[in-house]
Design a protein around this motif. Structure first.
Motif, mmCIF file in Angstrom:
data_model
loop_
_atom_site.group_PDB
_atom_site.id
_atom_site.type_symbol
_atom_site.label_atom_id
_atom_site.label_comp_id
_atom_site.label_asym_id
_atom_site.label_seq_id
_atom_site.Cartn_x
_atom_site.Cartn_y
_atom_site.Cartn_z
ATOM 1 N N MET A 398 0.843 -1.191 0.000
ATOM 2 C CA MET A 398 0.000 0.000 0.000
ATOM 3 C C MET A 398 0.878 1.241 0.000
ATOM 4 N N THR A 399 0.291 2.360 -0.346
ATOM 5 C CA THR A 399 0.994 3.634 -0.265
ATOM 6 C C THR A 399 0.156 4.592 0.568
ATOM 7 N N ARG A 400 0.830 5.482 1.251
ATOM 8 C CA ARG A 400 0.160 6.534 2.027
ATOM 9 C C ARG A 400 0.894 7.833 1.769
ATOM 10 N N LYS A 401 0.149 8.864 1.396
ATOM 11 C CA LYS A 401 0.776 10.125 1.032
ATOM 12 C C LYS A 401 1.552 10.706 2.204
ATOM 13 N N ARG A 402 2.786 11.067 1.938
ATOM 14 C CA ARG A 402 3.650 11.607 2.991
ATOM 15 C C ARG A 402 4.020 13.039 2.640
ATOM 16 N N THR A 403 3.717 13.971 3.544
ATOM 17 C CA THR A 403 4.097 15.367 3.329
ATOM 18 C C THR A 403 5.050 15.864 4.407
ATOM 19 N N THR A 404 5.047 15.209 5.563
ATOM 20 C CA THR A 404 5.940 15.601 6.657
ATOM 21 C C THR A 404 6.624 14.356 7.221
ATOM 22 N N GLU A 405 7.629 14.575 8.037
ATOM 23 C CA GLU A 405 8.351 13.472 8.671
ATOM 24 C C GLU A 405 7.410 12.660 9.561
ATOM 25 N N SER A 406 7.743 11.386 9.741
ATOM 26 C CA SER A 406 6.976 10.547 10.658
ATOM 27 C C SER A 406 7.161 11.043 12.086
ATOM 28 N N LEU A 407 6.292 10.582 12.987
ATOM 29 C CA LEU A 407 6.372 10.993 14.393
ATOM 30 C C LEU A 407 7.740 10.656 14.977
ATOM 31 N N ALA A 408 8.234 9.454 14.703
ATOM 32 C CA ALA A 408 9.523 9.030 15.268
ATOM 33 C C ALA A 408 10.661 9.926 14.785
ATOM 34 N N ARG A 409 10.626 10.308 13.514
ATOM 35 C CA ARG A 409 11.719 11.121 12.985
ATOM 36 C C ARG A 409 11.600 12.580 13.395
ATOM 37 N N GLN A 410 10.396 12.995 13.810
ATOM 38 C CA GLN A 410 10.246 14.341 14.362
ATOM 39 C C GLN A 410 10.762 14.405 15.791
ATOM 40 N N LEU A 411 10.546 13.332 16.543
ATOM 41 C CA LEU A 411 10.846 13.360 17.977
ATOM 42 C C LEU A 411 12.183 12.719 18.335
ATOM 43 N N CYS A 412 12.757 11.929 17.441
ATOM 44 C CA CYS A 412 13.953 11.155 17.787
ATOM 45 C C CYS A 412 15.088 11.426 16.813
ATOM 46 N N GLU A 413 16.263 10.931 17.166
ATOM 47 C CA GLU A 413 17.424 10.983 16.288
ATOM 48 C C GLU A 413 18.132 9.632 16.355
ATOM 49 N N PRO A 414 18.986 9.316 15.382
ATOM 50 C CA PRO A 414 19.665 8.011 15.407
ATOM 51 C C PRO A 414 20.477 7.832 16.684
ATOM 52 N N CYS A 415 20.482 6.629 17.196
ATOM 53 C CA CYS A 415 21.233 6.306 18.415
ATOM 54 C C CYS A 415 22.725 6.553 18.190
ATOM 55 N N PRO A 416 23.366 7.353 19.047
ATOM 56 C CA PRO A 416 24.800 7.628 18.847
ATOM 57 C C PRO A 416 25.674 6.403 19.089
ATOM 58 N N ALA A 417 25.168 5.431 19.837
ATOM 59 C CA ALA A 417 25.967 4.234 20.120
ATOM 60 C C ALA A 417 26.031 3.294 18.920
ATOM 61 N N CYS A 418 24.900 3.157 18.210
ATOM 62 C CA CYS A 418 24.878 2.216 17.081
ATOM 63 C C CYS A 418 24.718 2.930 15.746
ATOM 64 N N ASN A 419 24.635 4.279 15.761
ATOM 65 C CA ASN A 419 24.473 5.072 14.536
ATOM 66 C C ASN A 419 23.258 4.654 13.722
ATOM 67 N N GLY A 420 22.181 4.316 14.414
ATOM 68 C CA GLY A 420 20.931 4.016 13.728
ATOM 69 C C GLY A 420 20.803 2.591 13.234
ATOM 70 N N ARG A 421 21.809 1.718 13.489
ATOM 71 C CA ARG A 421 21.703 0.334 13.022
ATOM 72 C C ARG A 421 20.642 -0.432 13.796
ATOM 73 N N GLY A 422 20.448 -0.021 15.042
ATOM 74 C CA GLY A 422 19.502 -0.744 15.888
ATOM 75 C C GLY A 422 20.151 -1.911 16.614
ATOM 76 N N MET A 423 21.461 -2.093 16.426
ATOM 77 C CA MET A 423 22.189 -3.182 17.090
ATOM 78 C C MET A 423 23.579 -2.702 17.485
ATOM 79 N N LEU A 424 24.109 -3.267 18.566
ATOM 80 C CA LEU A 424 25.467 -2.981 19.009
ATOM 81 C C LEU A 424 26.348 -4.209 18.805
ATOM 82 N N LYS A 425 27.609 -3.971 18.517
ATOM 83 C CA LYS A 425 28.561 -5.089 18.478
ATOM 84 C C LYS A 425 28.651 -5.689 19.870
#
Length: 499
Positions: A398-425
């Protein structure tokens, strides 16, 4: 259905929540430091023309040059009043971008999509200015009716009413184009006439601003979030609009009285001691909307994963075992998941390509019912959505029209520990990286001793589980190694210091 709009105002941030039957369905955030640009009109200058992309980059005074595709540049308007669901441009042929604009050319454009991630804003030269019931299309000379107004009799009535109203309306001899919005369903000629007059005045001011503006200047600004939300969402179905700021309440009340006087009594000032978003559980819902997992009442759950290319929603039965058989269990879980997924798309403001991975079903009727449930859940979504049939693998695209950033991207930033990978070594992986770095360092530089600074978890593992390996390494390099735990280091961070 009980539906309320909550407006929470603080000095630097405004938030609007839409609550249906006590459950948060939508939330919009606008910050003074990063107010959105969608709807704003600017006088711009073409910076670069890219024939290979059929696009141009336009300077409009933002941090990055904005993107303008050839299909979004105004072409000769169609000559007769006809139905246009989206204010189309009148023909399917798109000329070469080089025929439409050239570098250094001044052009009036409107932002249709905010800058998202590393991409600049998306522009259109097809200007549109919305009011409560209409959208003005200055360059289109067309009359359109929202596709969401399905009753053909009502569509014809609105077409006739608006046709009468705009017959006498002219700007420099050219009739303006209009689209009748969904909100106009059931409205009388007086309400539509008010909007025609209002939009005419706005357009004249915009034209005056264009005439005197310099490149990069804004000539029309979209309404602030509270007023924009009421313009687009306030209708007879909304029981209450509660505003927790006296100043914003007064501004909202004036706006509603001017444009929707019949709904004056729906707006009230909230002056309770408890924050309004806490009272309705909105804060908790927003926190949950930032997590990947969404629990279902049955015991199943969704996993929502947003990537640069698309958003995937995976459906799992979890602890739900059902009472009859596997097919029935899967069907019930998928039904609940379809409803929950539709809500999450609105709540998280997810857009672009979305893939929902339902649990495999063999019964064709079950598949149809799940798709029907998804469509029903999306029916109240203000963003345009398109759902495609379920694939053989049980995937729904499906598609949904996007005109602004998602809620998560408005309120959050990539994790500095994993640089947005979502996992740590793991600590083990980092340990062996440290050993390799020590060997590399002693080959390049002379030193009597080495100091390794790393996170407590890594140092603890080295001293306890890798003590024999450390002894072997010290013997191999003929140097002593000391390890020091640093509390502020992330698990992947370390330094090898030569002493």
């Amino acid at each position: 259905m009980s539906e309320e709009i909550l407006i929470n105002v603080t000095p630097r941030e405004t938030r609007v929540g839409v609550v249906e039957n006590g459950m948060l369905q939508e939330v919009h955030v606008e910050r003074a430091s990063r107010r959105g640009y969608v709807g704003n009109i600017y006088k711009g200058r073409v910076q670069r023309v890219m024939p290979g992309m059929q696009a141009a980059f336009v300077e409009i005074g933002l941090e990055r040059a904005a993107f303008l595709h050839a299909s979004d540049i105004v072409r000769p308007a169609i000559s007769s009043v006809e139905e246009e669901e989206s204010g189309g441009n009148g023909n399917g042929h798109v000329p070469s971008i080089s025929e439409l604009v050239h570098e250094g050319q001044e052009i009036v454009v409107q932002v249709v999509k905010d800058p998202i991630s590393t991409k600049g804003a998306r522009l259109s030269a097809h200007l549109s200015i919305p009011s409560r019931y209409l959208v003005l299309l200055p360059h289109a000379r067309t009359l359109g009716i929202s596709a969401r107004i399905e009753d053909e009799v009502e569509r014809q009535r609105l077409r006739e009413v608006l046709g009468t109203l705009i017959g006498a309306d002219a700007v420099e001899g050219n009739r303006l184009g209009y689209i009748v919005r969904t909100n106009a369903e059931g409205q009388g000629a007086e309400s539509l006439a008010f909007d025609v007059t209002y939009l005419g005045k706005v357009w004249r001011v915009v034209q005056e601003n264009i005439a005197k503006a310099r490149v990069g200047e804004r000539v029309y600004e979209e309404l602030s979030l509270p007023l924009r939300s009421l313009r687009d969402m306030l209708n007879e179905d909304i029981e209450k609009v509660r505003v927790d700021s006296r100043e914003t309440f007064e501004r909202v009340a004036r706006f509603v009285h001017k444009f929707m006087p019949q709904l004056d009594d729906r707006v009230e000032h909230y002056d309770g001691e408890r924050p309004i978003f806490d009272l309705y559980g909105v804060e908790d819902e927003m926190q949950r909307a930032l997590k990947k997992d969404v629990p279902l009442k049955s015991g199943g759950y969704l996993i929502v994963d947003q990537t640069e290319a698309m958003t995937t929603i995976d459906v799992n039965t979890g602890a739900y075992l059902g009472t009859r058989n596997l097919e029935e269990t899967v069907y019930r879980t998928n039904l609940e998941a379809a409803q929950a997924a539709a809500r999450q798309l609105r709540l998280r403001n997810l857009g672009g390509i979305i893939i929902i991975d339902f649990i495999d079903m063999t019964d064709e009727e079950h598949k149809r019912q799940v798709l029907r449930m998804l469509g029903k859940g999306l029916a109240r979504d203000h963003a345009k959505t398109t759902v495609y049939p379920m694939s053989a693998l049980g995937l729904v695209e499906m598609t949904r029209k996007r005109t602004t950033e998602s809620l998560a991207r408005q309120l959050c930033e990539p994790c500095p520990a994993c640089n947005g990978r979502g996992m740590l070594k793991t600590a083990e992986t980092v340990t062996y990286e440290i050993f390799r770095e020590i060997t590399r360092a002693v080959r390049q530089f002379n030193a009597e001793k080495l100091l390794v600074m790393a996170s407590p978890s890594v140092v603890s593992r080295i001293l306890e589980e890798e003590s024999a390996a450390v002894a072997e390494l010290e013997e191999f390099i003929s140097k002593s190694i000391r390890f020091q735990a640093e509390e502020h280091y992330s698990q992947e961070q370390f330094d090898v210091v030569l002493l």
